[in-house]
Design a protein around this motif. Sequence first.
Motif, mmCIF file in Angstrom:
data_model
loop_
_atom_site.group_PDB
_atom_site.id
_atom_site.type_symbol
_atom_site.label_atom_id
_atom_site.label_comp_id
_atom_site.label_asym_id
_atom_site.label_seq_id
_atom_site.Cartn_x
_atom_site.Cartn_y
_atom_site.Cartn_z
ATOM 1 N N SER A 1 -5.163 4.154 5.422
ATOM 2 C CA SER A 1 -5.025 3.595 4.069
ATOM 3 C C SER A 1 -5.560 2.162 4.034
ATOM 4 O O SER A 1 -4.808 1.220 3.856
ATOM 5 C CB SER A 1 -3.570 3.639 3.611
ATOM 6 N N HIS A 2 -6.862 2.034 4.206
ATOM 7 C CA HIS A 2 -7.503 0.721 4.162
ATOM 8 C C HIS A 2 -8.570 0.690 3.071
ATOM 9 O O HIS A 2 -9.225 1.696 2.822
ATOM 10 C CB HIS A 2 -8.183 0.394 5.499
ATOM 11 N N GLN B 1 0.004 2.664 0.496
ATOM 12 C CA GLN B 1 0.059 4.122 0.558
ATOM 13 C C GLN B 1 -1.350 4.680 0.647
ATOM 14 O O GLN B 1 -2.322 3.996 0.322
ATOM 15 C CB GLN B 1 0.738 4.704 -0.693
ATOM 16 N N ARG B 2 -1.459 5.941 1.024
ATOM 17 C CA ARG B 2 -2.749 6.619 1.095
ATOM 18 C C ARG B 2 -3.336 6.768 -0.307
ATOM 19 O O ARG B 2 -2.647 7.127 -1.257
ATOM 20 C CB ARG B 2 -2.565 7.994 1.742
ATOM 21 N N LEU C 1 -5.909 4.819 -7.019
ATOM 22 C CA LEU C 1 -4.683 5.553 -7.306
ATOM 23 C C LEU C 1 -4.113 6.036 -5.985
ATOM 24 O O LEU C 1 -4.794 6.719 -5.219
ATOM 25 C CB LEU C 1 -4.970 6.750 -8.218
ATOM 26 N N ASP C 2 -2.848 5.673 -5.689
ATOM 27 C CA ASP C 2 -2.264 6.112 -4.417
ATOM 28 C C ASP C 2 -1.372 7.333 -4.628
ATOM 29 O O ASP C 2 -1.169 7.797 -5.753
ATOM 30 C CB ASP C 2 -1.535 4.970 -3.706
ATOM 31 N N THR D 1 -3.717 0.666 -8.580
ATOM 32 C CA THR D 1 -3.870 -0.706 -8.108
ATOM 33 C C THR D 1 -5.272 -1.184 -8.449
ATOM 34 O O THR D 1 -6.241 -0.469 -8.212
ATOM 35 C CB THR D 1 -3.659 -0.789 -6.583
ATOM 36 N N LEU D 2 -5.372 -2.377 -8.990
ATOM 37 C CA LEU D 2 -6.660 -2.986 -9.278
ATOM 38 C C LEU D 2 -6.849 -4.147 -8.317
ATOM 39 O O LEU D 2 -6.025 -5.058 -8.261
ATOM 40 C CB LEU D 2 -6.711 -3.486 -10.723
ATOM 41 N N LEU D 3 -7.912 -4.078 -7.523
ATOM 42 C CA LEU D 3 -8.255 -5.157 -6.600
ATOM 43 C C LEU D 3 -9.535 -5.785 -7.087
ATOM 44 O O LEU D 3 -10.540 -5.091 -7.279
ATOM 45 C CB LEU D 3 -8.421 -4.610 -5.182
#
Length: 192
Positions: free
Chosen positions: A133-134, A153-154, A169-170, A176-178
């Motif tokens: 999960s990277h 999370q994955r 989307l996990d 999550t927005l990076l």
Amino acid sequence: ADGSGLILVSSDRHVRRVDAKRGVVVWHHRLPASSVVCPVVAGGAAYVLGAGGRLHKLDAAMGAVRWTRAGFGFRSPAPAVHGDSIFLASKDALLYRLATRDGTQRWVKPITGAATAPPVVVGRTVYVVTRPSHLLAVRLDSGGHYLAHKLPQRVVSEPVPFGRGVALLDRRGLLTLLTGRDTTKPSPAGTP
């Protein structure tokens, strides 16, 4: 799709172009191995990655093979095409930048695990999601390392370009927005 037709792969090892208006097969080409990923259509070409790790560039209009390059690992995710480059993240934990013209390697970078989704290019950055999960952010021009972010999370979806970053989307259903700083514009004096 390229506006006038669809490029499809099927389990019988064929790539087909279907006319969008008439629904008829315009051409077909048999691959040496099946493909499990969607073709990428860009710049009048279809890029098809076979299950055995061979990348094929086909003329989108006629189906003629322009070049084939092997060695990308069994069942790697689809490539991404950006400008005159193809970015391919392999199951063998390598990220490649190839020339669209002839498939020559511009650079290759080891990554932290097998890629789980196609790479995404945003600005001057290539984003890659790897096992377990990277999220990796890599310089488009040189393959230099920007960021390796351990996700909580994955990730269960492909990264989606969003502004200057990517949305993920996990498996918990959290989005999550990076985002990153826009490296295409210089920072004003005195700001990081």
